[in-house]
Design an enzyme around this catalytic site. Structure first.
Site, PDB file in Angstrom:
ATOM      1  N   GLU A   1       0.861  -1.269  -0.012  1.00 60.20           N
ATOM      2  CA  GLU A   1       0.202   0.071   0.066  1.00 60.20           C
ATOM      3  C   GLU A   1       0.800   1.528  -0.344  1.00 60.20           C
ATOM      4  O   GLU A   1       0.366   2.394  -0.897  1.00 60.20           O
ATOM      5  CB  GLU A   1      -0.684  -0.130   1.469  1.00 60.20           C
TER       6      GLU A   1
ATOM      7  N   CYS B   1      -0.548   0.493   7.525  1.00 64.98           N
ATOM      8  CA  CYS B   1      -0.829   0.027   6.555  1.00 64.98           C
ATOM      9  C   CYS B   1      -2.317   0.962   6.201  1.00 64.98           C
ATOM     10  O   CYS B   1      -2.821   1.679   5.512  1.00 64.98           O
ATOM     11  CB  CYS B   1      -1.406  -0.754   5.332  1.00 64.98           C
TER      12      CYS B   1
ATOM     13  N   LEU C   1      11.304 -38.926   2.806  1.00 68.56           N
ATOM     14  CA  LEU C   1       9.677 -38.632   2.002  1.00 68.56           C
ATOM     15  C   LEU C   1       8.281 -39.668   2.666  1.00 68.56           C
ATOM     16  O   LEU C   1       7.706 -38.863   2.940  1.00 68.56           O
ATOM     17  CB  LEU C   1      10.161 -38.748   0.580  1.00 68.56           C
TER      18      LEU C   1
END
Length: 353
Positions: A53, A87, A300
């Site tokens: 922003e 912001c 994994l």
């Protein structure tokens, strides 16, 4: 596509420019519109630097137009003081009357308070424009705050006949030390690109001992991920690359036999049935929002068995190994997407459980 969706889509495009550089902050894009024309744009580039922003407002040449403008932002504007001011206060101070938000911020210090503050100040606030897309953009940030663990990506490459590595004993007998590549160079470069986008990369002991990997992003421009190794019995030699100190590294061990090195951090771990969950809890405490699990098979499968994964990215090369280490036992549901990278095939899976 509605007018609000059109400008939010542009804000999403801008936000993606920060992928890999904003940790631990989210990806945020912002667009400012006056009378159907974009007069300002911005995105968050790095933690500690101005938010989206702020960059959007600063890019507006004629600040008097802000009093009649609409600001679009992919994530709820912050309402608290961190490394930068709120912001919300910026929007209020510049008298921007209309605010369109993609999705509410899950971070406890924001979590709707930014929207409330804007409404209390008299702003016209719309929430939920392209909400799913805005949440997908910050899947790492949302997972981290909502599930208290990093966003987990499983990644491996397997041969055409289902192996992730050749037979080690056979290669030793043949005195063959040449590297075996299952995928092509373009696929390998893509993996290095992924490494710049995620905060950390994790491997098991055997992968380190077999390959002595650098686990960096040398084939692509960007940040190197934090390296994480599971080394239960401290088998990894001190002269291995992962202990070089060139990149921030965490090593999980059952016992720490030596004085902790200044080159890397040891994390004492209990290797019980809850090991994976406690490891992820430690990564959460270390503020690590995303991690790629690169192997080997045993590591994994720990994550697959515990259903602790969010994405799986699986390459299949056209190389045939005939013998070696089988690919992980993975319940291959339908992929959400599939790509060809020259002769390689890449499938992406998502875990919706």
């Amino acid at each position: 596509m509605t007018t609000h969706e059109f400008y939010m889509h542009r804000a999403l495009q801008l936000a993606k420019n920060g992928l890999g550089t904003t940790y631990p902050n989210p990806l945020v894009g912002s667009v400012i519109v006056h009378n159907g024309k974009i007069i300002g744009e911005g995105w968050h580039k790095k933690a500690g630097e101005p938010h989206a922003e702020v960059n959007a407002v600063n890019s507006v040449k004629d600040k008097s137009l802000l009093k009649e403008a609409t600001i679009y932002v992919t994530l709820e504007p912050c309402s608290h003081f961190g490394k930068t001011p709120p912001c919300c206060d910026l929007i209020i101070a510049n008298e921007i009357p209309n605010v369109v938000v993609g999705t509410i911020d899950p971070f406890a210090k924001v979590a709707g308070t930014g929207i409330q503050k804007l409404k209390y100040s008299g702003k016209n606030v719309i929430v939920g424009v392209l909400e799913k897309e805005c949440q997908e953009l910050n899947k790492r940030f949302f997972t981290f705050h909502n599930k208290k663990r990093p966003y987990i990506i499983l990644k491996w490459a397997e041969s055409s006949d289902g192996f992730i590595a050749p037979d080690k004993i056979l290669r030793q007998a043949q005195n063959d030390n040449r590297p075996v590549w299952i995928t092509n160079q373009n696929s390998r470069q893509l993996v290095h690109k992924w490494r710049t986008e995620e905060q950390a990369i994790l491997v098991g002991t055997q992968t380190v001992l077999d390959d002595n990997p650098k686990l960096d992003a040398r084939d692509y421009f960007g940040n190197n991920p934090i390296r994480i190794a599971i080394d239960k019995s401290n088998k990894i030699p001190e002269d291995f690359e992962i202990k070089s100190g060139k990149i921030k590294t965490l090593i999980f061990s059952e016992d720490i036999f030596l004085t902790e090195s200044l080159k890397y951090s040891h994390k004492k771990a209990i290797f019980d049935n809850h090991f994976i969950k406690t490891t992820l809890s430690t990564l959460y405490q270390e503020n690590i929002q995303s991690v790629i699990i690169e192997g080997g098979r045993k590591t994994l499968e720990y994550f697959i068995k515990e259903n602790l994964w969010d994405e799986a990215r699986i390459f299949k090369g056209n190389t045939s190994l005939k013998k070696g280490i089988l690919a992980p036992n993975f319940n291959k549901r339908n992929p959400v997407s599939s790509f060809s990278i020259m002769e390689d095939e890449l499938k992406i899976f998502k875990n919706y459980d």
